[in-house]
Design an enzyme around this catalytic site. Structure first.
Site, short mmCIF file in Angstrom:
data_model
loop_
_atom_site.label_atom_id
_atom_site.label_comp_id
_atom_site.label_asym_id
_atom_site.label_seq_id
_atom_site.Cartn_x
_atom_site.Cartn_y
_atom_site.Cartn_z
N ASN B 151 1.07 -1.28 0.06
CA ASN B 151 -0.13 -0.11 0.02
C ASN B 151 0.90 1.19 0.00
O ASN B 151 0.32 2.32 -0.28
CB ASN B 151 -0.88 0.06 1.10
CG ASN B 151 -0.26 -0.35 2.44
OD1 ASN B 151 0.63 -1.36 2.70
ND2 ASN B 151 -0.38 0.52 3.59
N GLN B 179 -4.90 -3.89 -1.53
CA GLN B 179 -4.60 -2.91 -2.57
C GLN B 179 -4.65 -3.69 -3.79
O GLN B 179 -4.89 -2.73 -4.97
CB GLN B 179 -3.26 -2.41 -2.23
CG GLN B 179 -2.92 -1.74 -1.16
CD GLN B 179 -3.39 -0.25 -1.05
OE1 GLN B 179 -4.00 0.22 -2.39
NE2 GLN B 179 -4.05 0.11 -0.09
N SER B 199 -11.05 -5.41 0.61
CA SER B 199 -12.04 -4.43 1.09
C SER B 199 -12.71 -3.36 -0.08
O SER B 199 -11.84 -3.12 -0.94
CB SER B 199 -10.94 -3.34 2.04
OG SER B 199 -11.69 -2.31 2.50
N GLY B 200 -13.86 -3.25 0.23
CA GLY B 200 -14.58 -2.64 -0.90
C GLY B 200 -13.99 -1.14 -0.98
O GLY B 200 -14.18 -0.64 -2.27
N HIS B 201 -13.76 -0.51 -0.33
CA HIS B 201 -13.51 1.22 -0.57
C HIS B 201 -12.26 1.42 -1.36
O HIS B 201 -12.07 2.51 -1.56
CB HIS B 201 -13.68 1.86 0.93
CG HIS B 201 -12.41 1.65 1.63
ND1 HIS B 201 -11.47 2.72 1.80
CD2 HIS B 201 -12.09 0.89 2.56
CE1 HIS B 201 -10.61 2.42 2.64
NE2 HIS B 201 -10.85 1.20 3.18
N CYS B 324 6.04 12.50 10.71
CA CYS B 324 4.80 13.45 11.18
C CYS B 324 3.70 13.27 10.68
O CYS B 324 2.49 13.92 11.29
CB CYS B 324 5.39 15.08 10.67
SG CYS B 324 6.75 15.62 11.57
#
Lengths: 150, 396
Positions: B151, B179, B199-201, B324
């Site tokens: 990813n 991914q 994962s769908g999104h 950060c």
């Protein structure tokens, strides 16, 4: 989690004041290290005990750049004795707050100023006991007594 | 100009998914467990969604379990494999150091329960070597879990080869394909995959829905206990509108995969070629064996969060693996695992494209990124120090 910066932080990040180098500086201080992701370097021009000019270079996140910008604004034109009183809390307040995980950036700004003044004193042959967080250089996220803000 | 180039984080929901979902919200509101007509209607829609997911994975529909997200699928697969392994006295798991935290943090927790975890080296291109896997498999290895594609740097793992080795050695093989699903061809049979998370999104479905493929014959046990949903393996009323939307989005992505891959990788390659022109920059991950939309770089002398926020101000949504942006002091574990020093890993940028991006957006990114990098370098003491050693590329 997305970082929420105040408008003041974003303003100083987008248009930082006092960026650059003073070639014939009277004092130069550098704190932080690249491994941790933050380095601040400050250059002072001092005339008769007054900080007549100040510039900075910063490698770091938005809050590191914004704290450098506002901290240099806050000491410019001030006597050294006043600049030494600048605390990281004052820097945080002037920026309308910093996210808790970013408070160490304000500590770095305070330390960078003190390091530059220490260097100035050294060059002038003046004894001083400006203590810095020598071990961590702000890297560890010491808040040095600062209130953490949301 | 506004450019959304953070598709590895999440994607815009497609019109196809929105239409399928709103229709389901309005009409298919029955509980698939109910016996009346609304229930039967819902049950039929659920069955159809499962068949669609199975079809494009090369699986059978009874091998598909709907979950709440990719992380749940990962947790479920690992916990089950660990429990089954422990029952046979096998408490060794093989994975990689560049997995998503859904895998790595689960593995850390399993270590507390006495499991031993071997993380295979991924080398500077972020890809495991099958030889290393062969050498790492032991008598007591109960699971190999290797992500399909990374990813952060986009590296694609040799999944079929890994699957073959695992099958030969009788070790369960799970892949986190979050991914990859909808973006790269997947065939669980040909690739010898025992379990797969998606994962769908990440492919234009809404958030909050995922799936676990688990090969028939593997007696997977429930992760969430309760009712008899998902053949008694995953309790809780099915999120039917989301499941329907995910199946619709998955079908659309898979039907157009070839053309999307060609178009998106062309934009990716143009971005990579352009950003490589920036002095003291480096591409992270493998040059060619990478996700079609993944552009990942490190720029020396600057810090990633500043870069990200300056790009955001210019209308470009991107991502970074800097400390950060993670809220910790360490940059991304992926960038460190491929051997980048902290100082360089702090200056990382990830632009992840999808088929919704355009060539004009690529032009705009190529115009903005070099400018922002230069502006930040000009205020960086690290860059200033580098320029004492090298000729300054920004001096006229």
């Amino acid at each position: 989690m997305a970082m929420e910066y105040s408008e003041k932080v974003m303003e100083h990040f987008a248009h930082p004041h006092n960026v650059g180098v003073i070639e014939d500086a009277d004092g130069v201080g550098e704190v932080g290290n690249a491994k941790c992701g933050d380095i601040m370097k400050m250059f002072l021009k001092v005339d008769d005990g007054i900080i007549t000019d100040v510039k900075f270079q910063t490698f770091g996140c938005a809050s590191a750049i914004a704290t450098s910008s506002i901290a240099t604004d806050m000491i410019k034109g001030q006597p050294i004795s006043e600049a030494l009183k600048l605390t990281n809390q004052a820097v945080v307040e002037a920026l309308d707050g910093l996210p808790a995980v970013k408070v160490h950036c304000s500590v770095l700004a305070e330390q960078a100023i003190k390091a530059a003044i220490a260097d100035y004193y050294k060059r002038q042959g003046i004894d001083n006991d400006l203590s810095r967080c020598a071990d961590c250089e702000g890297c560890c996220g010491h808040d040095h007594g600062a209130e953490e803000e949301d | 100009m506004f450019v959304y180039a953070d598709n590895a984080a999440t994607t815009a929901v497609s019109e196809t998914a929105i239409n399928a979902m709103t229709k389901a919200l309005r009409e298919t509101y029955g509980n698939p467990s109910s016996l009346h007509q609304k229930g039967r209607e819902a049950s039929a829609a659920l069955r159809q969604a499962r068949e669609t997911m199975a079809k494009y994975l090369g699986a059978e529909s009874r091998e598909i379990y709907f979950t709440g997200c990719g992380t749940e699928s990962d947790n479920w697969a690992l916990r089950y494999a660990a429990k089954a392994g422990a029952a046979k006295g096998k408490k060794h798991i093989i994975s990689t150091p560049i997995e998503h935290h859904a895998i790595l943090h689960t593995l850390e927790d399993l270590e507390k329960d006495g499991f031993e975890v071997t993380l295979l080296p991924v080398y500077d291109n972020g890809i495991v070597r099958v030889e290393d896997l062969k050498n790492a498999i032991r008598e007591d290895t109960c699971l190999v879990s290797v992500m399909y594609a990374n990813n952060e740097i986009g590296s694609i793992q040799p999944i079929a080869e890994i699957g073959k080795v695992c099958r030969e050695r009788g070790v369960l093989f799970h892949t986190d394909a979050v991914q990859a699903a909808g973006h790269l061809p997947i065939n669980v049979v040909e690739q010898n995959i025992d379990m797969l998370s998606l994962s769908g999104h990440k492919f234009h479905a809404p958030k909050g829905v995922g799936a676990l493929y688990c090969r028939r014959g593997i007696p997977i046990q429930p992760f969430i206990y309760g009712g008899a949903q998902e053949r008694g393996k995953r309790a809780g009323t099915e999120a039917l509108p989301s499941i329907i939307a995910m199946a619709a989005a998955f079908a659309e992505s898979c039907e157009h995969m070839e053309e999307n891959m060609a178009r998106v990788s062309k934009m990716r390659d143009r971005l990579i070629a352009g950003l490589k022109q920036i002095p003291f920059s480096r591409l992270t991950g493998d040059e060619t064996n990478r996700l079609p939309g993944m552009v990942s770089f490190c720029f020396e002398g600057i810090e990633g969060e500043s870069l990200l926020l300056r790009l955001d101000m210019a209308g470009i949504c991107a991502s970074s693996g800097s400390a950060c942006t993670s809220g910790s002091l360490d940059p991304s574990h992926v960038l460190l695992a491929i051997g980048l020093p902290h100082e360089i890993a702090h200056g990382s940028l990830r632009l992840s494209l999808c088929e919704y991006n355009t060539e004009e957006e690529v032009d705009y990114i190529l115009q903005q990124v070099p400018q922002v990098v230069r502006t930040l370098r000009e205020m960086s003491p690290v860059w200033a120090r580098m320029m004492e050693q090298y000729p300054n590329p920004y001096k006229d």
